[in-house]
Each structure stands twice: as structure tokens, then as C-alpha cells.
Enzyme design. Structure first.
Site, PDB file in Angstrom:
ATOM      1  N   LYS A  56       0.865  -1.123   0.137  1.00  0.00           N
ATOM      2  CA  LYS A  56      -0.003  -0.048  -0.207  1.00  0.00           C
ATOM      3  C   LYS A  56       0.822   1.223   0.168  1.00  0.00           C
ATOM      4  O   LYS A  56       1.906   1.119   0.726  1.00  0.00           O
ATOM      5  CB  LYS A  56      -0.694   0.042   1.401  1.00  0.00           C
ATOM      6  CG  LYS A  56      -1.894   1.161   1.310  1.00  0.00           C
ATOM      7  CD  LYS A  56      -2.868   0.966   2.674  1.00  0.00           C
ATOM      8  CE  LYS A  56      -3.463   2.141   2.683  1.00  0.00           C
ATOM      9  NZ  LYS A  56      -4.139   2.240   3.947  1.00  0.00           N
ATOM     10  N   PRO A  60       5.208   8.163   2.072  1.00  0.00           N
ATOM     11  CA  PRO A  60       5.383   7.484   0.600  1.00  0.00           C
ATOM     12  C   PRO A  60       6.967   6.943   0.783  1.00  0.00           C
ATOM     13  O   PRO A  60       7.789   7.290   1.413  1.00  0.00           O
ATOM     14  CB  PRO A  60       5.580   8.489  -0.574  1.00  0.00           C
ATOM     15  CG  PRO A  60       4.683   9.419  -0.144  1.00  0.00           C
ATOM     16  CD  PRO A  60       4.695   9.495   1.592  1.00  0.00           C
ATOM     17  N   ASN A  61       7.231   5.657  -0.080  1.00  0.00           N
ATOM     18  CA  ASN A  61       8.626   5.335  -0.243  1.00  0.00           C
ATOM     19  C   ASN A  61       9.010   4.619   1.093  1.00  0.00           C
ATOM     20  O   ASN A  61      10.361   4.584   1.351  1.00  0.00           O
ATOM     21  CB  ASN A  61       9.763   6.151  -0.611  1.00  0.00           C
ATOM     22  CG  ASN A  61       9.291   6.702  -1.963  1.00  0.00           C
ATOM     23  OD1 ASN A  61       8.774   6.091  -2.984  1.00  0.00           O
ATOM     24  ND2 ASN A  61       9.504   8.072  -2.276  1.00  0.00           N
ATOM     25  N   ARG A  62       8.158   4.323   2.111  1.00  0.00           N
ATOM     26  CA  ARG A  62       8.625   3.748   3.420  1.00  0.00           C
ATOM     27  C   ARG A  62       9.263   4.666   4.380  1.00  0.00           C
ATOM     28  O   ARG A  62       9.991   4.271   5.079  1.00  0.00           O
ATOM     29  CB  ARG A  62       9.093   2.410   3.253  1.00  0.00           C
ATOM     30  CG  ARG A  62       8.383   1.270   2.513  1.00  0.00           C
ATOM     31  CD  ARG A  62       7.236   1.040   3.341  1.00  0.00           C
ATOM     32  NE  ARG A  62       6.309   0.121   2.741  1.00  0.00           N
ATOM     33  CZ  ARG A  62       5.284   0.177   2.041  1.00  0.00           C
ATOM     34  NH1 ARG A  62       4.790   1.646   1.733  1.00  0.00           N
ATOM     35  NH2 ARG A  62       4.258  -0.629   1.749  1.00  0.00           N
ATOM     36  N   LEU A  63       9.379   5.832   3.767  1.00  0.00           N
ATOM     37  CA  LEU A  63      10.148   7.000   4.784  1.00  0.00           C
ATOM     38  C   LEU A  63       9.076   7.583   5.547  1.00  0.00           C
ATOM     39  O   LEU A  63       8.570   8.859   5.570  1.00  0.00           O
ATOM     40  CB  LEU A  63      10.689   8.040   3.736  1.00  0.00           C
ATOM     41  CG  LEU A  63      12.022   7.417   3.173  1.00  0.00           C
ATOM     42  CD1 LEU A  63      12.655   8.625   2.433  1.00  0.00           C
ATOM     43  CD2 LEU A  63      13.108   6.764   4.080  1.00  0.00           C
TER      44      LEU A  63
END
Ligand SMILES: Cc1cc2nc3c(=O)[nH]c(=O)nc-3n(C[C@H](O)[C@H](O)[C@H](O)COP(=O)(O)O)c2cc1C
Length: 216
Positions: free
Chosen positions: A11, A192-195
Site C-alpha cells: 500500500k 511514501p517510499n516507506r520513509l
């Protein structure tokens, strides 16, 4: 059973951000604003459902969901059976962890704290406000004990209902509230981007809160 591969479950988190400059000095204020937004804007189901983890008498951690019934600057209150597995665990070791996961808002809050029984008159007040069915349920259920069958529960409830017709139902001494006084709160906002954004508050010895950003 065939192996189930879930590696494609993915997700993108993008609904909100948590900037340090937007965070208040007191984490309970941030808890309140997140809670209200999750409840009223994101319309989460059971916003007040939280996972409470305890260290059990067997040395294992155990987590289960309970309902948050009140929160103040002092702490978080939930109600349960003091003789349940969690009740006994807390009385032996009051260090607990509460966590909320609000998927619609892509948010998580993790709270470490110390649990203590709330005053009896407060538990009385809440017990009185509960529907009769829930009051009787609290008496019938020796929470976390082995029960012979579903029928035993239903028959005991019926017998109790009859014996209390027209009478007030007293709160059993083994049922009441715990307040968790927080020492650490971590706010997690999916990005976003797992950050992801993670801000952790800690209660210092002088009772001030300090806050730090954690790496996701
Ligand atoms: C949505 C939800 C809300 C719950 N609320 C409570 C609650 O407020 N108090 C409670 O004692 N158990 C509640 N339970 C049941 C607990 O998860 C748990 O089964 C029970 O407290 C016994 O836990 P224990 O044996 O670890 O003590 C709830 C469960 C769910 C799924």
C-alpha cells in the site's frame, strides 16, 4: 494447506505528514487531535479500540484489544476483569504497552506506561452507565477461565437475569478500570517510499516531555 504468498500486498501511504514543527509540547494534545480527526474525518470503525500488551505471569508478552473509555492529561482508562489473565499480569507487572492502528488515516500510536486500578467510585460510575446486559455479562463471565460450554454461559446469564428482575445490579469487586499513565508515546504517520514519520515523546524525571524524530 498450500503456502500463501502475501509479498504483493503493498500500500502507498500518502494521506498525511507529521512535521516536528506542528507537534505540540504535550503529546496528549497530539493524541487528542489525531483521535478526533480519525474519528470524525476518516470515520474509522471503533477508533477507541486499542491493543494492550502485558508481560504475563508465564513470562510471555500477550496482546489483546480493549476499548479506551476515557483519556485525560493523566492517562488512558479501560475496563476489564481484574482477575482475567491481563488483570493478573498487570497486578504483577504494571508496565504495559497500548497501541492504536488507524488504517484509514495510515496512523499508529504506541504508548508505554504504567497501569493502576482507578478509584472504586469511578468504576462504580462507569458500571452504572452500562446497559443491563453488559452488567450481567461482567458478573457471569469469569474472564479468561476455562468454561465447560457456551450453554453454561447462556444458562448462567438467564438465571442471573431472573434473580435481578426489578433490582439494581451491583458492580462486582473484580471488575473495574485501569488507568495507564504514559511515559512514552510514539506517533507514526505512513509516508511514501516507506520513509514514514515517527515522533517519539518521553517523560523526563522533571515531568517535562522531550520529543525526537525516529528513523522509519
Ligand atoms: C473490539 C474489541 C473490544 C474489546 N473490548 C474489551 C474491553 O473493553 N475490556 C475487556 O476486558 N475485553 C475486551 N475485549 C476482549 C479482549 O480482547 C480479551 O479477549 C479479554 O479481555 C480477555 O483477555 P485476557 O484473557 O488476555 O485477559 C475486546 C475485544 C475486541 C475485539
Amino acid at each position: 494447506m498450500k503456502e500463501q504468498d502475501l509479498s504483493n500486498y503493498r500500500k502507498v501511504y500518502e494521506k498525511r505528514e507529521l512535521l516536528t514543527e506542528d507537534t505540540p509540547e504535550n503529546p496528549l494534545e497530539l493524541f487528542r487531535s489525531w483521535f478526533l480527526e480519525v474519528d470524525q474525518h476518516f470515520l474509522e470503525d471503533e477508533t477507541n479500540a486499542m491493543t494492550v500488551s502485558t508481560i504475563g505471569l508465564d513470562g510471555f508478552p500477550k496482546s489483546r484489544v480493549v476499548l479506551l473509555k476515557r483519556y485525560t492529561y493523566e492517562g488512558f482508562i479501560f475496563y476489564t476483569n481484574y482477575e482475567s489473565e491481563k488483570g493478573k499480569a498487570i497486578l504483577a507487572n504494571p508496565n504495559v504497552c497500548l497501541s492504536f492502528f488507524w488504517p484509514k488515516a495510515e496512523r499508529q500510536i504506541i504508548i508505554k506506561g504504567k497501569a493502576e486500578k482507578i478509584p472504586e467510585n469511578m468504576s462504580d460510575g462507569y458500571f452504572e452507565s452500562r446497559p443491563r446486559g453488559s452488567q450481567l455479562g461482567a458478573i457471569v463471565s469469569q474472564q479468561s477461565e476455562v468454561v465447560e460450554s457456551r450453554d453454561v454461559l447462556d444458562l448462567n446469564l438467564k438465571a442471573l437475569e431472573e434473580s435481578f428482575i426489578g433490582k439494581e445490579i451491583p458492580r462486582p469487586a473484580y471488575w473495574g478500570g485501569f488507568m495507564v499513565r504514559p511515559v512514552e508515546l510514539e506517533f507514526w504517520q505512513g509516508r511514501p517510499n516507506r520513509l514514514h514519520d515517527r515522533i517519539r515523546y518521553k517523560l523526563e524525571e522533571n515531568y517535562d516531555w522531550t520529543k525526537e524524530r525516529l528513523s522509519p
